[in-house]
Design a protein around this motif. Structure first.
Motif, PDB file in Angstrom:
ATOM      1  N   LEU A 144       0.807  -1.219   0.000  1.00  0.00           N
ATOM      2  CA  LEU A 144       0.000   0.000   0.000  1.00  0.00           C
ATOM      3  C   LEU A 144       0.844   1.273   0.000  1.00  0.00           C
ATOM      4  O   LEU A 144       0.314   2.370   0.109  1.00  0.00           O
ATOM      5  N   LEU A 145       2.171   1.088  -0.090  1.00  0.00           N
ATOM      6  CA  LEU A 145       3.047   2.253  -0.010  1.00  0.00           C
ATOM      7  C   LEU A 145       4.004   2.232  -1.206  1.00  0.00           C
ATOM      8  O   LEU A 145       4.799   1.314  -1.327  1.00  0.00           O
ATOM      9  N   SER A 146       3.892   3.242  -2.057  1.00  0.00           N
ATOM     10  CA  SER A 146       4.819   3.292  -3.190  1.00  0.00           C
ATOM     11  C   SER A 146       6.189   3.716  -2.670  1.00  0.00           C
ATOM     12  O   SER A 146       6.302   4.266  -1.563  1.00  0.00           O
ATOM     13  N   GLN A 147       7.199   3.505  -3.500  1.00  0.00           N
ATOM     14  CA  GLN A 147       8.545   3.895  -3.094  1.00  0.00           C
ATOM     15  C   GLN A 147       8.622   5.400  -2.836  1.00  0.00           C
ATOM     16  O   GLN A 147       9.296   5.867  -1.920  1.00  0.00           O
ATOM     17  N   GLN A 148       7.873   6.119  -3.677  1.00  0.00           N
ATOM     18  CA  GLN A 148       7.851   7.578  -3.539  1.00  0.00           C
ATOM     19  C   GLN A 148       7.240   8.000  -2.202  1.00  0.00           C
ATOM     20  O   GLN A 148       7.754   8.877  -1.511  1.00  0.00           O
ATOM     21  N   GLU A 149       6.145   7.332  -1.853  1.00  0.00           N
ATOM     22  CA  GLU A 149       5.489   7.645  -0.576  1.00  0.00           C
ATOM     23  C   GLU A 149       6.395   7.274   0.594  1.00  0.00           C
ATOM     24  O   GLU A 149       6.464   8.011   1.586  1.00  0.00           O
ATOM     25  N   GLU A 150       7.082   6.157   0.465  1.00  0.00           N
ATOM     26  CA  GLU A 150       8.005   5.742   1.529  1.00  0.00           C
ATOM     27  C   GLU A 150       9.074   6.825   1.736  1.00  0.00           C
ATOM     28  O   GLU A 150       9.338   7.249   2.864  1.00  0.00           O
ATOM     29  N   GLN A 151       9.634   7.295   0.643  1.00  0.00           N
ATOM     30  CA  GLN A 151      10.663   8.339   0.750  1.00  0.00           C
ATOM     31  C   GLN A 151      10.093   9.620   1.350  1.00  0.00           C
ATOM     32  O   GLN A 151      10.737  10.293   2.148  1.00  0.00           O
ATOM     33  N   ALA A 152       8.847   9.937   0.963  1.00  0.00           N
ATOM     34  CA  ALA A 152       8.231  11.166   1.490  1.00  0.00           C
ATOM     35  C   ALA A 152       8.049  11.052   3.004  1.00  0.00           C
ATOM     36  O   ALA A 152       8.339  11.998   3.750  1.00  0.00           O
ATOM     37  N   TYR A 153       7.600   9.887   3.477  1.00  0.00           N
ATOM     38  CA  TYR A 153       7.436   9.702   4.935  1.00  0.00           C
ATOM     39  C   TYR A 153       8.786   9.784   5.646  1.00  0.00           C
ATOM     40  O   TYR A 153       8.904  10.370   6.725  1.00  0.00           O
ATOM     41  N   ILE A 154       9.790   9.153   5.055  1.00  0.00           N
ATOM     42  CA  ILE A 154      11.109   9.169   5.715  1.00  0.00           C
ATOM     43  C   ILE A 154      11.646  10.604   5.777  1.00  0.00           C
ATOM     44  O   ILE A 154      12.212  11.025   6.783  1.00  0.00           O
ATOM     45  N   ASP A 155      11.403  11.360   4.727  1.00  0.00           N
ATOM     46  CA  ASP A 155      11.807  12.775   4.747  1.00  0.00           C
ATOM     47  C   ASP A 155      11.087  13.523   5.861  1.00  0.00           C
ATOM     48  O   ASP A 155      11.674  14.345   6.563  1.00  0.00           O
ATOM     49  N   GLU A 156       9.788  13.246   6.007  1.00  0.00           N
ATOM     50  CA  GLU A 156       9.033  13.924   7.070  1.00  0.00           C
ATOM     51  C   GLU A 156       9.590  13.557   8.438  1.00  0.00           C
ATOM     52  O   GLU A 156       9.717  14.409   9.323  1.00  0.00           O
ATOM     53  N   LEU A 157       9.925  12.282   8.610  1.00  0.00           N
ATOM     54  CA  LEU A 157      10.508  11.853   9.897  1.00  0.00           C
ATOM     55  C   LEU A 157      11.858  12.533  10.126  1.00  0.00           C
ATOM     56  O   LEU A 157      12.180  12.948  11.242  1.00  0.00           O
ATOM     57  N   ARG A 158      12.625  12.672   9.054  1.00  0.00           N
ATOM     58  CA  ARG A 158      13.949  13.294   9.170  1.00  0.00           C
ATOM     59  C   ARG A 158      13.823  14.749   9.632  1.00  0.00           C
ATOM     60  O   ARG A 158      14.634  15.251  10.406  1.00  0.00           O
ATOM     61  N   HIS A 159      12.778  15.422   9.174  1.00  0.00           N
ATOM     62  CA  HIS A 159      12.617  16.837   9.538  1.00  0.00           C
ATOM     63  C   HIS A 159      11.914  17.043  10.881  1.00  0.00           C
ATOM     64  O   HIS A 159      11.885  18.146  11.403  1.00  0.00           O
ATOM     65  N   LEU A 160      11.337  15.969  11.405  1.00  0.00           N
ATOM     66  CA  LEU A 160      10.530  16.120  12.617  1.00  0.00           C
ATOM     67  C   LEU A 160      11.292  16.700  13.816  1.00  0.00           C
ATOM     68  O   LEU A 160      10.797  17.634  14.460  1.00  0.00           O
ATOM     69  N   PRO A 161      12.487  16.180  14.145  1.00  0.00           N
ATOM     70  CA  PRO A 161      13.171  16.745  15.323  1.00  0.00           C
ATOM     71  C   PRO A 161      13.387  18.264  15.206  1.00  0.00           C
ATOM     72  O   PRO A 161      13.269  18.988  16.210  1.00  0.00           O
ATOM     73  N   GLY A 162      13.645  18.760  14.007  1.00  0.00           N
ATOM     74  CA  GLY A 162      13.814  20.202  13.814  1.00  0.00           C
ATOM     75  C   GLY A 162      12.518  20.957  14.088  1.00  0.00           C
ATOM     76  O   GLY A 162      12.517  22.017  14.728  1.00  0.00           O
ATOM     77  N   SER A 163      11.401  20.419  13.615  1.00  0.00           N
ATOM     78  CA  SER A 163      10.109  21.075  13.871  1.00  0.00           C
ATOM     79  C   SER A 163       9.782  21.042  15.356  1.00  0.00           C
ATOM     80  O   SER A 163       9.208  21.994  15.908  1.00  0.00           O
ATOM     81  N   VAL A 164      10.135  19.945  16.019  1.00  0.00           N
ATOM     82  CA  VAL A 164       9.901  19.847  17.461  1.00  0.00           C
ATOM     83  C   VAL A 164      10.718  20.916  18.192  1.00  0.00           C
ATOM     84  O   VAL A 164      10.241  21.568  19.121  1.00  0.00           O
ATOM     85  N   GLN A 165      11.949  21.125  17.726  1.00  0.00           N
ATOM     86  CA  GLN A 165      12.785  22.168  18.335  1.00  0.00           C
ATOM     87  C   GLN A 165      12.117  23.540  18.171  1.00  0.00           C
ATOM     88  O   GLN A 165      12.101  24.349  19.098  1.00  0.00           O
ATOM     89  N   TYR A 166      11.539  23.789  17.022  1.00  0.00           N
ATOM     90  CA  TYR A 166      10.841  25.054  16.777  1.00  0.00           C
ATOM     91  C   TYR A 166       9.694  25.211  17.784  1.00  0.00           C
ATOM     92  O   TYR A 166       9.494  26.262  18.375  1.00  0.00           O
ATOM     93  N   ALA A 167       8.950  24.109  17.980  1.00  0.00           N
ATOM     94  CA  ALA A 167       7.831  24.162  18.933  1.00  0.00           C
ATOM     95  C   ALA A 167       8.341  24.418  20.355  1.00  0.00           C
ATOM     96  O   ALA A 167       7.713  25.149  21.132  1.00  0.00           O
ATOM     97  N   LEU A 168       9.485  23.841  20.704  1.00  0.00           N
ATOM     98  CA  LEU A 168      10.059  24.057  22.041  1.00  0.00           C
ATOM     99  C   LEU A 168      10.419  25.528  22.253  1.00  0.00           C
ATOM    100  O   LEU A 168      10.351  26.038  23.377  1.00  0.00           O
ATOM    101  N   ASN A 169      10.782  26.184  21.163  1.00  0.00           N
ATOM    102  CA  ASN A 169      11.155  27.598  21.278  1.00  0.00           C
ATOM    103  C   ASN A 169       9.952  28.493  21.583  1.00  0.00           C
ATOM    104  O   ASN A 169      10.115  29.679  21.845  1.00  0.00           O
ATOM    105  N   LEU A 170       8.750  27.914  21.569  1.00  0.00           N
ATOM    106  CA  LEU A 170       7.550  28.702  21.918  1.00  0.00           C
ATOM    107  C   LEU A 170       7.379  28.810  23.432  1.00  0.00           C
ATOM    108  O   LEU A 170       6.427  29.427  23.916  1.00  0.00           O
ATOM    109  N   GLU A 171       8.295  28.215  24.179  1.00  0.00           N
ATOM    110  CA  GLU A 171       8.120  28.148  25.636  1.00  0.00           C
ATOM    111  C   GLU A 171       7.820  29.500  26.296  1.00  0.00           C
ATOM    112  O   GLU A 171       6.913  29.578  27.130  1.00  0.00           O
ATOM    113  N   PRO A 172       8.525  30.609  25.950  1.00  0.00           N
ATOM    114  CA  PRO A 172       8.206  31.873  26.631  1.00  0.00           C
ATOM    115  C   PRO A 172       6.747  32.313  26.438  1.00  0.00           C
ATOM    116  O   PRO A 172       6.102  32.769  27.380  1.00  0.00           O
ATOM    117  N   GLN A 173       6.212  32.127  25.235  1.00  0.00           N
ATOM    118  CA  GLN A 173       4.806  32.496  24.997  1.00  0.00           C
ATOM    119  C   GLN A 173       3.860  31.592  25.790  1.00  0.00           C
ATOM    120  O   GLN A 173       2.857  32.043  26.334  1.00  0.00           O
TER     121      GLN A 173
END
Ligand code: M6R
Length: 366
Positions: A182-211
């Motif tokens: 149910l997962l094309s190679q392209q979709e697999e790569q897209a998910y892995i890319d999203e996972l790769r970027h996740l820690p960076g987005s989480v860091q961005y969310a952590l920077n909202l702490e003062p607000q």
């Protein structure tokens, strides 16, 4: 040991980019979803599976509720999620082709362990544990294991264990989808890319702490709070309410936003802050109309909205912008602000954040 942090909970919240990176290491390195991650036998076991039953307690149960959206949405596997202490005391219909997934940070939670034993006693032998503590009781009693790599979690409130459980469960859904064609190679790569970027987005969310710390002032002097979410963000609303209850002792409830008018709307007034998890997804317009229902009754809204949605603050509507929408991984990102909100509300109340009254880190009694 605490470094610049005031409590283990705060430290563990801030460790999440690292904890996620470590948990995802093998997938990112392989650049593929592979059953081998779950144990040598996994490819064979997964082939037998026709449905899933997730058993867990507390925050780990909410990870299971979130996973249902991925397992059904991506892998098309019928999934039930049940509180471990409920499952073990009722008559259920055993299905030997159902994969029993237990989720536990400690791996020692008695309710979850007993639920697993109960499943096995019914002839359900396809078992997988998602666990953070190596060689603890629950993984030892399971055929397959995926260890999260959050590192030791000391605060009673589960934080980094939860978000790492979520990436583990997402990985499982993607692995099943791939194995089931149910997962094309392209979709697999897209998910892995999203996972790769996740820690960076989480860091961005952590920077909202003062607000978020500023917002906490509007909660610390209240007796009740309501958390709203829809779809795969409803379990995140549940998690936000549990965190607030557990460490600040403020009564909090979570509802799927569409249920408001079926009861809880009667509670809404200016003394009950309403937190809304409002990602920029297909349900955003629905959430906005639920928010209007709250505003019309004088309720004060605290909205976590993705940066790429066009939310504006107004009288009684406070908005914090989380990173731009991260698609199917959005529940993981939206967990960060509700953790920080609970932490800062508890700080203002002066509770024992790392050791809330009446609670234990690992619940090994019934
Ligand atoms: O170790 P476990 O994941 O099995 O623990 C389950 C619950 O006891 C745990 O998540 C509890 O709800 C937390 N204190 C919530 O923050």
């Amino acid at each position: 040991e605490l470094g610049p942090y005031a409590h283990f909970m705060q430290k563990e919240i801030h460790e999440q980019p690292r904890a996620l990176t470590d948990t995802l290491e093998a997938i990112i390195d392989d650049n593929a979803f592979s059953p081998a991650l779950f144990g040598a036998e996994a490819a064979t076991v997964f082939n037998e599976v026709d449905s899933i039953l997730i058993l867990a307690a507390g925050t780990s149960y909410y990870a299971g509720l979130t996973a249902k959206y991925w397992l059904e949405g991506i892998a098309q596997l019928p999934t039930s999620v049940e509180i471990a202490s409920e499952y073990r005391y009722r008559k259920s219909v055993p299905n030997p082709r159902q994969l029993i997934i237990t989720i536990s940070q400690s791996g020692e939670t008695l309710d979850t362990m007993e639920a697993l034993k109960h499943a096995k006693s019914l002839g359900q032998h396809l078992t997988l544990a998602i666990c953070n503590v190596q060689e603890s009781a629950i993984p030892r009693a399971s055929r397959l294991v995926l260890y999260t790599r959050a590192g030791a979690e000391i605060g009673v409130a589960s934080t980094k264990a939860f978000t790492t459980q979520l990436v583990a469960l997402f990985t499982l859904a993607a692995t099943f989808a791939k194995q089931r064609g149910l997962l094309s190679q392209q979709e697999e790569q897209a998910y892995i890319d999203e996972l790769r970027h996740l820690p960076g987005s989480v860091q961005y969310a952590l920077n909202l702490e003062p607000q978020i710390r500023e917002w906490a002032k509007a909660f610390s002097n209240k007796y009740h709070a309501l958390f709203l979410g829809r779809g795969m963000h409803y379990p995140i609303a549940l998690e936000g309410a549990l965190k607030l209850k557990e460490i600040s002792y403020i009564h909090a409830e979570a509802y799927p936003a569409g249920e408001l008018k079926h009861g809880p709307l009667a509670l809404v007034d200016k003394n009950m802050p309403v937190v809304v998890i409002a990602p920029n997804d297909a349900l955003l317009e629905k959430v906005k109309s639920n928010m209007q229902e709250v505003s019309a009754r004088g309720g004060e809204l605290f909205v976590f909205a993705d940066a790429d949605s066009n939310f504006t603050a107004s009288e009684g509507v406070h908005v914090i912008r989380t990173p731009r929408h991260v698609g199917v991984l959005s529940p993981i990102l939206h967990t960060i602000p509700v953790q920080l909100l609970a932490y800062h509300a508890a700080l203002l109340k002066g509770t024992d954040v790392d050791k809330p009254r009446n609670l234990a880190k690992s619940v090994t009694v019934e």
